[in-house]
Scaffold this active site. Structure first.
Site, PDB file in Angstrom:
ATOM      1  N   CYS A  68       0.841  -1.212   0.000  1.00  0.00           N
ATOM      2  CA  CYS A  68       0.000   0.000   0.000  1.00  0.00           C
ATOM      3  C   CYS A  68       0.873   1.258   0.000  1.00  0.00           C
ATOM      4  O   CYS A  68       1.838   1.362   0.752  1.00  0.00           O
ATOM      5  CB  CYS A  68      -0.904  -0.013   1.234  1.00  0.00           C
ATOM      6  SG  CYS A  68      -2.031   1.388   1.296  1.00  0.00           S
ATOM      7  N   CYS A  72       0.511   4.647   6.927  1.00  0.00           N
ATOM      8  CA  CYS A  72      -0.114   4.476   8.253  1.00  0.00           C
ATOM      9  C   CYS A  72       0.868   3.737   9.160  1.00  0.00           C
ATOM     10  O   CYS A  72       1.250   2.587   8.865  1.00  0.00           O
ATOM     11  CB  CYS A  72      -1.416   3.702   8.135  1.00  0.00           C
ATOM     12  SG  CYS A  72      -2.498   4.355   6.843  1.00  0.00           S
ATOM     13  N   CYS A  75       0.476  -0.107  10.342  1.00  0.00           N
ATOM     14  CA  CYS A  75      -0.061  -1.126   9.428  1.00  0.00           C
ATOM     15  C   CYS A  75       1.021  -2.006   8.802  1.00  0.00           C
ATOM     16  O   CYS A  75       2.021  -1.512   8.269  1.00  0.00           O
ATOM     17  CB  CYS A  75      -0.871  -0.437   8.336  1.00  0.00           C
ATOM     18  SG  CYS A  75      -1.713  -1.620   7.267  1.00  0.00           S
ATOM     19  N   CYS A 112     -16.775  -8.677   5.248  1.00  0.00           N
ATOM     20  CA  CYS A 112     -16.068  -7.420   4.987  1.00  0.00           C
ATOM     21  C   CYS A 112     -14.813  -7.691   4.158  1.00  0.00           C
ATOM     22  O   CYS A 112     -13.942  -8.451   4.576  1.00  0.00           O
ATOM     23  CB  CYS A 112     -15.698  -6.767   6.321  1.00  0.00           C
ATOM     24  SG  CYS A 112     -14.806  -5.232   6.094  1.00  0.00           S
ATOM     25  N   CYS A 143     -19.671  -5.537   3.274  1.00  0.00           N
ATOM     26  CA  CYS A 143     -18.900  -4.350   3.662  1.00  0.00           C
ATOM     27  C   CYS A 143     -17.607  -4.386   2.859  1.00  0.00           C
ATOM     28  O   CYS A 143     -17.053  -5.474   2.648  1.00  0.00           O
ATOM     29  CB  CYS A 143     -18.594  -4.404   5.160  1.00  0.00           C
ATOM     30  SG  CYS A 143     -17.573  -3.026   5.740  1.00  0.00           S
ATOM     31  N   CYS A 203     -19.224   2.351   8.403  1.00  0.00           N
ATOM     32  CA  CYS A 203     -18.512   1.668   9.482  1.00  0.00           C
ATOM     33  C   CYS A 203     -17.250   2.489   9.704  1.00  0.00           C
ATOM     34  O   CYS A 203     -16.379   2.549   8.829  1.00  0.00           O
ATOM     35  CB  CYS A 203     -18.178   0.238   9.039  1.00  0.00           C
ATOM     36  SG  CYS A 203     -17.106  -0.631  10.194  1.00  0.00           S
ATOM     37  N   ARG A 276     -18.186  -2.350  17.623  1.00  0.00           N
ATOM     38  CA  ARG A 276     -17.482  -3.636  17.427  1.00  0.00           C
ATOM     39  C   ARG A 276     -16.185  -3.678  18.218  1.00  0.00           C
ATOM     40  O   ARG A 276     -15.335  -2.788  18.090  1.00  0.00           O
ATOM     41  CB  ARG A 276     -17.200  -3.871  15.937  1.00  0.00           C
ATOM     42  CG  ARG A 276     -16.501  -5.223  15.715  1.00  0.00           C
ATOM     43  CD  ARG A 276     -16.322  -5.577  14.244  1.00  0.00           C
ATOM     44  NE  ARG A 276     -17.560  -5.463  13.527  1.00  0.00           N
ATOM     45  CZ  ARG A 276     -17.761  -4.686  12.458  1.00  0.00           C
ATOM     46  NH1 ARG A 276     -16.787  -3.956  11.988  1.00  0.00           N
ATOM     47  NH2 ARG A 276     -18.929  -4.625  11.871  1.00  0.00           N
TER      48      ARG A 276
HETATM   49  N1  SAM Z   1      -6.647   0.499   3.104  1.00  0.00           N
HETATM   50  C1  SAM Z   1      -7.946   0.722   3.632  1.00  0.00           C
HETATM   51  C2  SAM Z   1      -7.976   1.794   4.668  1.00  0.00           C
HETATM   52  O1  SAM Z   1      -6.988   2.052   5.311  1.00  0.00           O
HETATM   53  O2  SAM Z   1      -9.053   2.351   4.844  1.00  0.00           O
HETATM   54  C3  SAM Z   1      -8.605  -0.528   4.174  1.00  0.00           C
HETATM   55  C4  SAM Z   1      -7.838  -1.523   5.000  1.00  0.00           C
HETATM   56  S1  SAM Z   1      -7.162  -0.962   6.556  1.00  0.00           S
HETATM   57  C5  SAM Z   1      -6.253  -2.384   7.060  1.00  0.00           C
HETATM   58  C6  SAM Z   1      -8.583  -0.882   7.624  1.00  0.00           C
HETATM   59  C7  SAM Z   1      -8.366  -0.425   9.052  1.00  0.00           C
HETATM   60  O3  SAM Z   1      -7.759  -1.457   9.805  1.00  0.00           O
HETATM   61  C8  SAM Z   1      -7.463   0.762   9.285  1.00  0.00           C
HETATM   62  O4  SAM Z   1      -8.095   1.978   9.063  1.00  0.00           O
HETATM   63  C9  SAM Z   1      -7.083   0.600  10.740  1.00  0.00           C
HETATM   64  O5  SAM Z   1      -7.988   1.319  11.566  1.00  0.00           O
HETATM   65  C10 SAM Z   1      -7.225  -0.893  10.988  1.00  0.00           C
HETATM   66  N2  SAM Z   1      -5.913  -1.522  11.245  1.00  0.00           N
HETATM   67  C11 SAM Z   1      -4.899  -1.668  10.362  1.00  0.00           C
HETATM   68  N3  SAM Z   1      -3.833  -2.290  10.933  1.00  0.00           N
HETATM   69  C12 SAM Z   1      -4.187  -2.527  12.214  1.00  0.00           C
HETATM   70  C13 SAM Z   1      -3.518  -3.152  13.322  1.00  0.00           C
HETATM   71  N4  SAM Z   1      -2.281  -3.620  13.220  1.00  0.00           N
HETATM   72  N5  SAM Z   1      -4.182  -3.240  14.500  1.00  0.00           N
HETATM   73  C14 SAM Z   1      -5.425  -2.758  14.603  1.00  0.00           C
HETATM   74  N6  SAM Z   1      -6.115  -2.181  13.598  1.00  0.00           N
HETATM   75  C15 SAM Z   1      -5.506  -2.059  12.421  1.00  0.00           C
HETATM   76  C1  DTB Z   2     -11.483  -2.298  11.240  1.00  0.00           C
HETATM   77  O1  DTB Z   2     -11.748  -1.279  11.922  1.00  0.00           O
HETATM   78  N1  DTB Z   2     -10.751  -3.311  11.659  1.00  0.00           N
HETATM   79  C2  DTB Z   2     -10.576  -4.287  10.619  1.00  0.00           C
HETATM   80  C3  DTB Z   2     -11.518  -3.759   9.503  1.00  0.00           C
HETATM   81  N2  DTB Z   2     -11.900  -2.480   9.995  1.00  0.00           N
HETATM   82  C4  DTB Z   2     -11.059  -3.727   8.110  1.00  0.00           C
HETATM   83  C5  DTB Z   2      -9.151  -4.479  10.259  1.00  0.00           C
HETATM   84  C6  DTB Z   2      -8.316  -4.954  11.419  1.00  0.00           C
HETATM   85  C7  DTB Z   2      -6.973  -5.204  10.916  1.00  0.00           C
HETATM   86  C8  DTB Z   2      -6.055  -5.734  11.960  1.00  0.00           C
HETATM   87  C9  DTB Z   2      -4.676  -5.871  11.477  1.00  0.00           C
HETATM   88  C10 DTB Z   2      -4.434  -6.934  10.450  1.00  0.00           C
HETATM   89  O2  DTB Z   2      -4.976  -8.059  10.567  1.00  0.00           O
HETATM   90  O3  DTB Z   2      -3.649  -6.680   9.541  1.00  0.00           O
HETATM   91 FE1  SF4 Z   3      -2.839   1.121   3.449  1.00  0.00          FE
HETATM   92 FE2  SF4 Z   3      -2.764  -0.107   5.815  1.00  0.00          FE
HETATM   93 FE3  SF4 Z   3      -3.101   2.516   5.694  1.00  0.00          FE
HETATM   94 FE4  SF4 Z   3      -5.107   0.892   4.848  1.00  0.00          FE
HETATM   95  S1  SF4 Z   3      -4.300   1.078   6.934  1.00  0.00           S
HETATM   96  S2  SF4 Z   3      -4.337   2.745   3.849  1.00  0.00           S
HETATM   97  S3  SF4 Z   3      -3.874  -0.792   4.013  1.00  0.00           S
HETATM   98  S4  SF4 Z   3      -1.270   1.390   5.024  1.00  0.00           S
END
Ligand code: SAM
Ligand code: DTB
Ligand code: SF4
Length: 337
Positions: A68, A72, A75, A112, A143, A203, A276
């Protein structure tokens, strides 16, 4: 009357109102109530709006993993960091539908689909629309979470029959730039508006345990509760530890009681929203999860993995919910003995 007294005054009076003009002081006053008083208010709000003995069960699938362009800091999927994750291409529709059918059989009512994009390309959106349509055909709620959308992209997803769009604010306005620099909070708020205008339910929530202060967590709730309408779903994620990302150094697991207080405060501020208990349940004891459900959390992700990290095993969830007498899509039912 100070904010705490006003909040407490409500407890003896009327039904909690859906409000979109919360102040951080009011959120702090709620959060700081004696625990029993906070829980009582949260449970009243919960029971006025939901069956407190029922949980929603959602299932997650990463339809496009890693690589990506966003940065963030929490992530595993950001191309900016060495997390050891292998990037994949967008899954094909048939494989997505097979996974959704399995999730339904395991007890999920919502499916989702998440993609590690800053924003979808039009060609990829065509494929996602097909997936939405096919998963809906299984009788599941749909979703997707695909990053930023234009109004036209949101309208196309609505046409495909999408029920929910996940797009998190992640943290407070003050902490936001310490976590993400490749977009600003207003970008997220704009996408939420396009989604809402297209008639898709929202959401939207965030993450705790990234080194933020309690004020940031409450600032995040105020941001969510002051959106033009409350998100229908509010995911509260506890940061799932990822090696190699910037958040790693500052992150501290929140005090469990602080998590329960936050869930209760969210329940009171957004009383009609489904809250959630999202990522991070892998670190929680049964007792902590039970307290979060008592505080008003009424949805979980089920399935052994989230996107790239672990989730409690489905059997363990089924066992916990059975012991609590909580009904859900999971098999097991009510075995409170
Ligand atoms: N790329 C899209 C975005 O950021 O909206 C969708 C996928 S992203 C993984 C969805 C959400 O997962 C993020 O906004 C974040 O709040 C949550 N998330 C990502 N990594 C995480 C982690 N290691 N622990 C908890 N929540 C996480
Ligand atoms: C949200 O708030 N939590 C989910 C979903 N929306 C997409 C994602 C959690 C991701 C946790 C980290 C991972 O598994 O990479
Ligand atoms: Fe990309 Fe992860 Fe950020 Fe979603 S949360 S925009 S997958 S870097």
């Amino acid at each position: 009357m100070d904010a705490a007294a006003q909040v407490q005054g409500k407890e003896t009076g009327d039904r909690a109102q859906v409000r979109n003009h919360w102040s951080v002081e009011e959120a702090k006053a709620l959060y700081a109530l004696p625990f029993a008083d906070l829980m009582l208010q949260a449970q009243r709000a919960h029971r006025e709006n939901f069956d407190p003995n029922h949980l929603e069960t959602a299932s997650l699938l990463s339809i496009k993993t890693g690589g990506c362009p966003e940065d963030c800091g929490y992530c595993s999927q950001s191309a900016h960091y060495e997390t050891g994750l292998k990037a994949t291409r967008l899954m094909n529709c048939a494989d997505v539908v097979t996974t959704a059918r399995r999730a339904k059989d395991a007890g999920a009512t919502r499916f989702c689909m998440a993609a590690a994009w800053r924003t979808p390309k039009d060609r990829d959106l065509d494929s996602v629309c097909d997936m939405v349509n096919a998963v809906k055909g299984l009788g599941m709620e749909t979703c997707v979470t695909l990053g930023m959308l234009t109004p036209n992209q949101a309208a196309r997803l609505a046409e495909a029959g999408l029920d929910f769009y996940n797009h998190n604010v992640d943290t407070s306005p003050e902490f936001y730039s310490k976590i993400i620099t490749t977009r600003i909070l207003q970008d997220r708020i704009d996408t939420l508006a396009h989604v809402r205008d297209a008639g898709i339910k929202i959401c939207c929530g965030g993450i705790i345990g990234m080194g933020e202060h309690v004020e940031d967590r409450l600032g995040m709730l105020v941001l969510l509760a002051n959106l033009p309408s409350h998100p229908e779903s509010v995911p509260i994620n506890l940061w799932n530890r990822i090696d190699g990302v910037p958040v790693e150094d500052a992150a501290e697991p929140p005090d469990p009681i602080a998590l329960v207080r936050l869930v209760a405060t969210a329940r009171i501020m957004m009383s009609g929203s489904v809250v959630r208990l999202s990522a991070g349940r892998q670190y929680m004891t049964d007792e902590l999860q039970a307290l979060c459900f008592l505080a008003g959390a009424n949805s979980i992700f089920i399935g052994d993995v989230l996107l790239t990290t672990q989730n409690p095993k489905v059997n363990r969830d089924a066992d916990l919910l059975a012991r609590l007498g909580i009904t859900s899509g999971l098999a097991g039912g009510n075995q409170c003995a």
